[in-house]
Design a protein around this motif. Structure first.
Motif, PDB file in Angstrom:
ATOM      1  N   ILE A  13      12.988  -3.477  29.468  1.00 25.92           N
ATOM      2  CA  ILE A  13      13.941  -4.087  29.780  1.00 25.92           C
ATOM      3  C   ILE A  13      14.801  -4.951  29.225  1.00 25.92           C
ATOM      4  O   ILE A  13      14.149  -5.891  28.781  1.00 25.92           O
ATOM      5  N   PRO A  14      16.183  -5.115  29.395  1.00 28.01           N
ATOM      6  CA  PRO A  14      16.629  -6.518  29.580  1.00 28.01           C
ATOM      7  C   PRO A  14      16.726  -7.433  30.623  1.00 28.01           C
ATOM      8  O   PRO A  14      16.346  -7.629  31.669  1.00 28.01           O
ATOM      9  N   THR A  15      17.438  -9.138  29.972  1.00 25.42           N
ATOM     10  CA  THR A  15      17.405  -9.573  30.877  1.00 25.42           C
ATOM     11  C   THR A  15      19.308  -9.621  31.204  1.00 25.42           C
ATOM     12  O   THR A  15      19.016 -11.056  32.151  1.00 25.42           O
ATOM     13  N   VAL A  16      19.854  -9.275  30.331  1.00 27.36           N
ATOM     14  CA  VAL A  16      21.439  -9.653  30.784  1.00 27.36           C
ATOM     15  C   VAL A  16      21.931  -7.707  30.738  1.00 27.36           C
ATOM     16  O   VAL A  16      21.146  -7.401  29.894  1.00 27.36           O
ATOM     17  N   TRP A  17      23.007  -7.850  31.196  1.00 29.08           N
ATOM     18  CA  TRP A  17      23.379  -6.499  31.213  1.00 29.08           C
ATOM     19  C   TRP A  17      25.318  -6.595  31.005  1.00 29.08           C
ATOM     20  O   TRP A  17      25.438  -7.460  31.430  1.00 29.08           O
ATOM     21  N   GLN A  18      25.210  -4.787  31.215  1.00 28.88           N
ATOM     22  CA  GLN A  18      27.132  -4.344  31.663  1.00 28.88           C
ATOM     23  C   GLN A  18      27.382  -4.074  32.796  1.00 28.88           C
ATOM     24  O   GLN A  18      28.582  -3.816  32.507  1.00 28.88           O
ATOM     25  N   ASP A  19      26.457  -4.072  33.419  1.00 27.84           N
ATOM     26  CA  ASP A  19      27.181  -3.220  34.771  1.00 27.84           C
ATOM     27  C   ASP A  19      25.838  -4.119  35.811  1.00 27.84           C
ATOM     28  O   ASP A  19      25.020  -3.375  35.519  1.00 27.84           O
ATOM     29  N   THR A  20      26.246  -4.046  37.225  1.00 26.30           N
ATOM     30  CA  THR A  20      25.496  -4.742  38.260  1.00 26.30           C
ATOM     31  C   THR A  20      25.683  -3.883  39.187  1.00 26.30           C
ATOM     32  O   THR A  20      27.522  -4.087  39.327  1.00 26.30           O
ATOM     33  N   LYS A  21      25.019  -3.411  39.449  1.00 27.80           N
ATOM     34  CA  LYS A  21      25.464  -2.425  41.936  1.00 27.80           C
ATOM     35  C   LYS A  21      24.354  -3.527  42.405  1.00 27.80           C
ATOM     36  O   LYS A  21      23.633  -2.826  42.016  1.00 27.80           O
ATOM     37  N   PHE A  22      25.164  -3.978  43.572  1.00 24.40           N
ATOM     38  CA  PHE A  22      24.623  -3.952  44.829  1.00 24.40           C
ATOM     39  C   PHE A  22      24.229  -2.806  45.889  1.00 24.40           C
ATOM     40  O   PHE A  22      25.372  -2.120  45.963  1.00 24.40           O
ATOM     41  N   LEU A  23      23.557  -2.139  45.930  1.00 22.23           N
ATOM     42  CA  LEU A  23      23.367  -0.779  46.277  1.00 22.23           C
ATOM     43  C   LEU A  23      22.803  -0.804  47.981  1.00 22.23           C
ATOM     44  O   LEU A  23      23.201  -0.248  48.993  1.00 22.23           O
ATOM     45  N   LEU A  24      21.641  -1.814  48.852  1.00 20.86           N
ATOM     46  CA  LEU A  24      21.098  -1.521  49.640  1.00 20.86           C
ATOM     47  C   LEU A  24      20.757  -3.319  49.844  1.00 20.86           C
ATOM     48  O   LEU A  24      20.186  -3.889  49.314  1.00 20.86           O
ATOM     49  N   GLY A  25      21.044  -3.318  50.580  1.00 24.29           N
ATOM     50  CA  GLY A  25      20.102  -4.972  52.149  1.00 24.29           C
ATOM     51  C   GLY A  25      20.984  -4.763  52.714  1.00 24.29           C
ATOM     52  O   GLY A  25      21.658  -4.582  52.967  1.00 24.29           O
ATOM     53  N   GLU A  26      19.500  -5.754  53.408  1.00 21.31           N
ATOM     54  CA  GLU A  26      19.931  -6.751  54.213  1.00 21.31           C
ATOM     55  C   GLU A  26      18.768  -8.165  54.692  1.00 21.31           C
ATOM     56  O   GLU A  26      18.424  -8.034  53.863  1.00 21.31           O
ATOM     57  N   ILE A  27      19.200  -9.215  54.854  1.00 24.27           N
ATOM     58  CA  ILE A  27      18.978 -10.148  54.609  1.00 24.27           C
ATOM     59  C   ILE A  27      17.556 -10.424  54.769  1.00 24.27           C
ATOM     60  O   ILE A  27      17.496 -10.552  56.460  1.00 24.27           O
ATOM     61  N   GLY A  28      16.851 -10.614  54.725  1.00 23.90           N
ATOM     62  CA  GLY A  28      15.292 -11.239  54.671  1.00 23.90           C
ATOM     63  C   GLY A  28      14.820  -8.991  55.196  1.00 23.90           C
ATOM     64  O   GLY A  28      13.635  -9.493  55.659  1.00 23.90           O
ATOM     65  N   GLU A  29      15.386  -8.089  54.740  1.00 21.70           N
ATOM     66  CA  GLU A  29      14.987  -6.529  55.818  1.00 21.70           C
ATOM     67  C   GLU A  29      14.234  -5.893  54.050  1.00 21.70           C
ATOM     68  O   GLU A  29      13.283  -5.431  54.156  1.00 21.70           O
ATOM     69  N   TYR A  30      15.683  -5.973  53.134  1.00 18.09           N
ATOM     70  CA  TYR A  30      15.626  -5.421  52.076  1.00 18.09           C
ATOM     71  C   TYR A  30      16.160  -5.142  51.253  1.00 18.09           C
ATOM     72  O   TYR A  30      17.523  -6.033  51.813  1.00 18.09           O
ATOM     73  N   ALA A  31      16.342  -5.090  49.258  1.00 20.18           N
ATOM     74  CA  ALA A  31      17.172  -4.751  48.741  1.00 20.18           C
ATOM     75  C   ALA A  31      17.227  -4.635  48.069  1.00 20.18           C
ATOM     76  O   ALA A  31      16.075  -3.448  47.095  1.00 20.18           O
ATOM     77  N   VAL A  32      17.878  -3.636  47.082  1.00 19.39           N
ATOM     78  CA  VAL A  32      18.274  -2.392  46.148  1.00 19.39           C
ATOM     79  C   VAL A  32      19.234  -3.061  44.888  1.00 19.39           C
ATOM     80  O   VAL A  32      20.122  -2.933  45.509  1.00 19.39           O
ATOM     81  N   VAL A  33      18.997  -3.185  43.974  1.00 14.19           N
ATOM     82  CA  VAL A  33      20.343  -3.212  42.684  1.00 14.19           C
ATOM     83  C   VAL A  33      20.085  -2.651  41.695  1.00 14.19           C
ATOM     84  O   VAL A  33      18.902  -2.515  41.674  1.00 14.19           O
ATOM     85  N   ALA A  34      20.689  -2.564  41.031  1.00 15.09           N
ATOM     86  CA  ALA A  34      20.990  -1.193  39.861  1.00 15.09           C
ATOM     87  C   ALA A  34      22.115  -1.900  38.973  1.00 15.09           C
ATOM     88  O   ALA A  34      22.970  -2.898  39.777  1.00 15.09           O
ATOM     89  N   ARG A  35      21.289  -1.862  37.552  1.00 16.15           N
ATOM     90  CA  ARG A  35      21.920  -2.449  36.753  1.00 16.15           C
ATOM     91  C   ARG A  35      21.875  -2.205  35.540  1.00 16.15           C
ATOM     92  O   ARG A  35      20.587  -1.626  35.444  1.00 16.15           O
ATOM     93  N   ARG A  36      23.042  -1.717  34.627  1.00 18.04           N
ATOM     94  CA  ARG A  36      22.499  -0.829  33.582  1.00 18.04           C
ATOM     95  C   ARG A  36      23.071  -1.537  32.654  1.00 18.04           C
ATOM     96  O   ARG A  36      23.863  -2.806  32.165  1.00 18.04           O
ATOM     97  N   SER A  37      22.295  -1.648  31.313  1.00 19.98           N
ATOM     98  CA  SER A  37      22.078  -1.481  29.853  1.00 19.98           C
ATOM     99  C   SER A  37      22.410  -0.487  29.049  1.00 19.98           C
ATOM    100  O   SER A  37      22.096  -0.005  28.719  1.00 19.98           O
ATOM    101  N   GLY A  38      23.301  -0.279  28.187  1.00 21.80           N
ATOM    102  CA  GLY A  38      24.083   0.723  27.398  1.00 21.80           C
ATOM    103  C   GLY A  38      24.232   1.960  28.242  1.00 21.80           C
ATOM    104  O   GLY A  38      24.881   2.164  29.686  1.00 21.80           O
TER     105      GLY A  38
END
Length: 607
Positions: free
Chosen positions: A508-533
């Motif tokens: 897993i890298p620590t920096v990315w080519q793309d980032t997508k916030f997919l789902l979430g509510e503050i203090g409830e849940y969060a889902v994030v997708a990030r792309r490397s290559g």
């Protein structure tokens, strides 16, 4: 003569009436409308998607004299910027910089001085600052910038950079709130108040007005002194219908800072880190071997390697172990560990408390370069005053001259300086795993602290005191952006570090080519997708409630097929993670039943 005076009077009246009209600045997409008026007092308002987010609020500043009464708009000049730029590293490979700008020249009755209000309206938010164009001495004692919110607005309040969040109405606060400040508006929208380019100013927080309901004031830590030309930091308002969209727009802070000043950035290498806790040569070498096996890039020697960090007599040019950390005074041969690490392709980061940094910075930088050190972690830094703010950023610049990367800990929070000096990889300014927060707090952080940039949460993994499941922890390096990711922080090497799910962290890298916030509510849940290559990593976490989440894979390419490795909590064997694989496409929908304080992770590779 009388006729001439009459014409002059009417000419002045016409000119004044024209310039007294409000100045409007809209974002390129038309979603934001920022209006500045000078009806007795300088004020502004902000609409987002045709809804008033900031009601008429005062502007002004006290610099040598009071500048909020009797101010008038003299002229305004519009411009537009539309370009892309490539950061040295980041959450995206390319950053869009598109905004409409307006320079509003201001005058004060009875004064020959002039001040400029700079306004920029981006599709991601609106920013403004005060700029002083003359050559005079400045003493800024107060900033009158206010933010009047709609009745019923709620705020995620945090007293300091490293304290928890509480959802509060805009009334009855016992303490000021640190920035950024995430707000929930009564009609369902969200707004975030932040600041950018704070490099030679004081820390500001938000406090409630005693005179005007639902109004936040700009509270300065102290006075600011300088000589014009000079400008204040940018004040920022970002809005969205979903709170995650503000996280997705956090490049705005970078856009409000100057371009990179480092000519050759090839030595700046983000990566994964583990802390060495034994302060021994044997422990250091063993950690290097672990770093090679687990594909970490750095090991880190924390407090204690040069003596008691709070003692001003401790010398950061020598290896003198603090007996509180290790009773064997000669247990660590740092040069031997550095040499061994270098032979294995692993870098070494050293912790230095600001007491030593302030006294010895110019001495230790060339010395550490000669030792082959990769970076410095600044500890227990001072924040607040202009003197220490300026010192901090000058220290980062000096580190860049010697090819040293930086991680700033404690109360320091980012304002976009890493665009200009990307050797500043990350910073704390966060209530992280050092304080052992619960999952409720963890699901607030993506929408609060991480809206302004990288945070060193120090995830940890095998610690017994953490309040989350293993798969919750596994997802954090995807959700929490930090170019220097301290995956293992306060833990000794044990068999627990051989857990099979830790293969997820191997590549897993620590920096990315793309980032997508997919789902979430503050203090409830969060889902994030990030792309490397061509590989996507997805992290999802829930709070202290169990819940079912459905992941829509439509962020994937339409012409590709993928294989997903999926990590979930094993419901049959507590404390274990279940690892499965399946083929997916962009049309796939995945359902996850998350345990309390749990989560899930995916590694998605092209077939």
């Amino acid at each position: 003569m009388k006729k001439r005076l009459t014409l002059t009077f009417w000419g002045m009246l016409v000119a004044f009436s024209v310039m007294a009209e409000a100045v409007k600045v809209t974002s390129p997409d038309g979603e934001y409308e920022f209006t500045v008026s000078d009806d007795g007092q300088l004020s502004y308002s902000l609409f987002y998607q045709q809804k008033e987010v900031i009601e008429p609020s005062r502007l002004g500043i006290e610099w040598n004299e009071n500048w909020y009464d009797g101010i008038r708009i003299v002229t305004s000049r519009n411009s537009r910027i539309d370009k892309n730029w490539k950061p040295v590293y980041g959450e995206r490979a390319v950053v869009k910089e598109l905004y409409n700008a307006c320079e509003i020249e201001l005058a004060k009755t009875g004064s020959r001085k002039r001040m400029v209000l700079d306004v920029r309206a981006y599709n991601e938010g609106v920013a403004f600052r005060y700029r002083f164009v003359g050559g005079e001495y400045l003493k800024i004692e107060n900033e009158f910038t206010q933010f009047t919110l709609p009745k019923g607005t709620l705020a995620w309040h945090t007293e300091r950079a490293q304290t928890p969040y509480n959802l509060l109405p805009l009334e009855g606060w016992e303490n000021e709130s640190d920035r950024p400040l995430m707000l929930q508006l009564p009609e369902g929208q969200y707004a975030c108040l932040a600041e950018a380019q704070v490099v030679d100013y004081v820390r500001t927080k938000f406090k409630l007005s005693d005179e005007k309901p639902y109004t936040l004031l700009t509270s300065m830590y102290g006075i600011v002194e300088d000589i014009a030309p000079y400008h204040t930091p940018w004040r920022i308002v970002m809005c969205a219908s979903r709170p995650g969209d503000i996280l997705a727009n956090n490049d705005l802070l970078l856009n409000l800072n100057p371009d990179c000043k480092i000519a050759d950035t090839s030595w700046i290498k983000p990566g994964k880190v583990m802390r060495e806790v034994t302060l021994t040569t044997e422990g250091g070498k063993a950690l290097v071997d672990f770093a090679v096996k687990r594909r970490l890039q750095y090991i880190h020697f924390d407090a204690g390697w040069y003596g008691f960090e709070y003692d001003k007599s401790s010398d950061a040019t020598t290896v003198t172990l603090d007996p509180r950390r290790n009773e064997q005074i000669d247990a660590l041969n740092l040069q031997e560990v550095i040499s061994y690490a270098k032979s294995k392709g692993i870098g070494v980061i050293l912790y230095v408390n600001q007491r030593a940094l302030q006294q010895q910075l110019d001495e230790i930088l060339p010395l550490y370069k000669s030792w082959g050190i990769a970076g410095i972690k600044f500890g227990f830094v001072q924040v607040g005053s202009q003197i220490w703010t300026r010192w901090m950023h000058e220290a980062v610049k000096k580190c860049a001259q010697y090819g040293l990367m930086v991680d700033i800990h404690d109360e320091y929070r980012p304002t976009g300086f890493s665009r200009t000096y990307p050797n500043l990889l990350t910073q704390e300014g966060i209530h992280g795993n050092e304080q052992v927060p619960n999952a409720d707090h963890n699901t607030m952080l993506p929408f609060t602290r991480f809206t302004i940039g990288a945070g060193d949460y120090t995830p940890g993994y095998t610690r017994k005191d953490l309040q989350t499941t293993f798969v919750h922890r596994l997802a954090l390096p995807v959700i929490y952006y930090s170019p220097a990711q301290f995956l293992f922080w306060n833990e000794k090497l044990t068999d627990e570090h051989k857990r099979p799910e830790l293969d997820f962290w191997k590549n897993i890298p620590t920096v990315w080519q793309d980032t997508k916030f997919l789902l979430g509510e503050i203090g409830e849940y969060a889902v994030v997708a990030r792309r490397s290559g061509t590989t996507w990593y997805v992290g999802g976490i829930t709070n202290t409630n169990a819940r079912c989440l459905q992941l829509d894979c439509s962020f994937l390419s339409s012409d590709k097929k993928y294989i997903a490795t999926i990590y979930t909590d094993d419901v049959e064997v507590p404390g274990k993670i279940k690892i499965t694989t399946r083929k997916i496409t962009l049309k796939t929908k995945l359902s996850f039943m998350l345990q309390r304080s749990g989560g899930f992770s995916l590694k998605i590779m092209e077939l």
